[in-house]
Design an enzyme around this catalytic site. Structure first.
Site, short mmCIF file in Angstrom:
data_model
loop_
_atom_site.label_atom_id
_atom_site.label_comp_id
_atom_site.label_asym_id
_atom_site.label_seq_id
_atom_site.Cartn_x
_atom_site.Cartn_y
_atom_site.Cartn_z
N ASP A 1 5.98 8.35 20.11
CA ASP A 1 6.19 6.71 20.50
C ASP A 1 7.83 6.47 20.18
O ASP A 1 7.97 6.62 20.03
CB ASP A 1 5.16 7.20 18.97
CG ASP A 1 5.77 8.09 18.73
OD1 ASP A 1 6.77 9.03 18.37
OD2 ASP A 1 4.49 8.47 17.33
N ASN B 1 -3.32 10.93 7.36
CA ASN B 1 -4.14 10.25 7.81
C ASN B 1 -4.79 10.51 8.55
O ASN B 1 -5.75 10.15 8.83
CB ASN B 1 -3.95 8.50 7.11
CG ASN B 1 -2.65 7.98 7.92
OD1 ASN B 1 -2.31 8.99 8.95
ND2 ASN B 1 -2.54 7.48 8.61
N HIS C 1 -3.37 10.64 11.47
CA HIS C 1 -2.97 9.85 12.94
C HIS C 1 -1.96 11.32 13.89
O HIS C 1 -1.31 11.65 13.46
CB HIS C 1 -2.27 9.08 12.32
CG HIS C 1 -0.58 9.16 11.95
ND1 HIS C 1 0.35 8.34 11.44
CD2 HIS C 1 -0.25 10.22 11.24
CE1 HIS C 1 1.25 9.15 11.02
NE2 HIS C 1 1.59 9.88 11.30
N GLU D 1 -3.08 5.62 14.38
CA GLU D 1 -3.86 5.54 13.24
C GLU D 1 -5.41 5.36 12.41
O GLU D 1 -5.90 5.45 14.01
CB GLU D 1 -3.70 4.37 12.14
CG GLU D 1 -1.39 3.65 12.29
CD GLU D 1 -0.71 5.08 11.57
OE1 GLU D 1 -1.38 6.10 11.44
OE2 GLU D 1 -0.35 4.05 10.83
P1 PGA Z 1 5.92 13.94 9.91
O1 PGA Z 1 5.02 13.64 10.72
O2 PGA Z 1 5.63 16.26 10.79
O3 PGA Z 1 7.10 13.69 9.49
O4 PGA Z 1 4.95 14.88 8.68
C1 PGA Z 1 3.84 14.22 11.34
C2 PGA Z 1 3.32 12.54 12.00
O5 PGA Z 1 3.26 11.23 11.26
O6 PGA Z 1 2.57 12.88 12.64
#
Ligand code: PGA
Length: 260
Positions: A67, A136, A138, A143
């Protein structure tokens, strides 16, 4: 799902690095699906170290990141282009011409999304997809309630994701609202995927992903449909799972089982 529980974060990262290294050694021209975020930083450090110390080579690989934020140019210090450059690409021998991320600053982000999906397909699809998981649930920026059949497209970020990522920006207001992300179906089309989660803040999302119902409310639960999904956890991220004893019986200390 192959659930590997390691005693702590460094052990989880080493285990993940072993899987990436094996993939690249077995298939030097592998197409890698790469991820950003705090979880991935130590993994890229270990892979860069192995490149320096053991000659682990990425020279023939191709990469596609999950992304990118809409509106950020590649040289913006909060862009994922910049993150990848600083965290990984500049430390290894990967060919910059074969490193791909969605074009967040494209004049037409919708067209850029379709082009990106086509580029992945033209490369023959992804051999190994790396994934983190949001609190959450995702994966990428898919999302909660993202279509499980989605391909690369524009997604609006949730307030919770923007708050989680706010630490990289000057303020919440400056944290982007939109991103181009590969879809859930794009991720499911990868030949293997490897999700890494560390820390107690991920425990609930991890339990929903592995033991919850298959539901777009937890997009990571779609990995239940993936034929070769490996989940690497440290003890804190695994702490809300109910079937821990089973996972540890199959893969003691996260090791391969006799039938892997
Ligand atoms: P993080 O992000 O490794 O910074 O916790 C993971 C994500 O949001 O996919």
């Amino acid at each position: 799902m192959k659930v590997l529980i390691l005693r702590n974060e460094p052990a989880a990262i080493e285990r993940a690095a072993d899987i990436v290294a094996r993939t690249v050694r077995d298939l030097p021209a592998a197409v890698l699906g790469l991820a950003t975020g705090g979880t991935m930083l130590p993994l890229y450090q270990v892979l860069a170290q192995r490149h320096r110390d053991e000659g682990l080579s990425f020279a023939k690989t191709t990469s596609f990141n999950l992304d990118e934020y809409i509106g950020l140019a590649p040289d913006h210090p909060c862009s994922y282009h910049y993150y990848m450059q600083e965290a990984f690409f500049r430390h290894v021998d990967i060919d910059p011409a074969r490193c791909h991320l969605p074009k967040g600053d494209a004049a037409d982000p919708r067209a850029a999304s379709g082009d990106y999906e086509a580029l992945i397909e033209a490369a023959g699809g992804i051999d190994l997809q790396l994934l983190g998981i949001g609190q959450n649930g995702h994966i990428g920026f898919n999302e909660p309630t993202a279509s499980l059949g989605s391909r690369t497209r524009i997604k609006t970020l949730t307030t919770s994701t923007r708050r989680a990522n706010q630490r990289y920006f000057a303020s919440f207001e400056e944290t982007p609202r939109y991103a181009i992300t590969t879809g859930v179906a794009t991720i499911l089309a990868s030949r293997k995927c490897l999700l890494i989660a560390t820390g107690a803040a991920k425990a609930e999302a991890v339990a929903n992903m592995i033991e919850g119902p298959l539901s777009a409310v937890c997009p990571a639960s779609a990995l239940q449909l993936h034929p070769r999904a490996t989940i690497i956890l440290d003890a804190a991220a695994a702490s809300a799972l109910k079937l821990t004893e089973y996972y540890e019986t199959v893969h003691p200390q996260g090791r391969d089982s006799a039938f892997d």
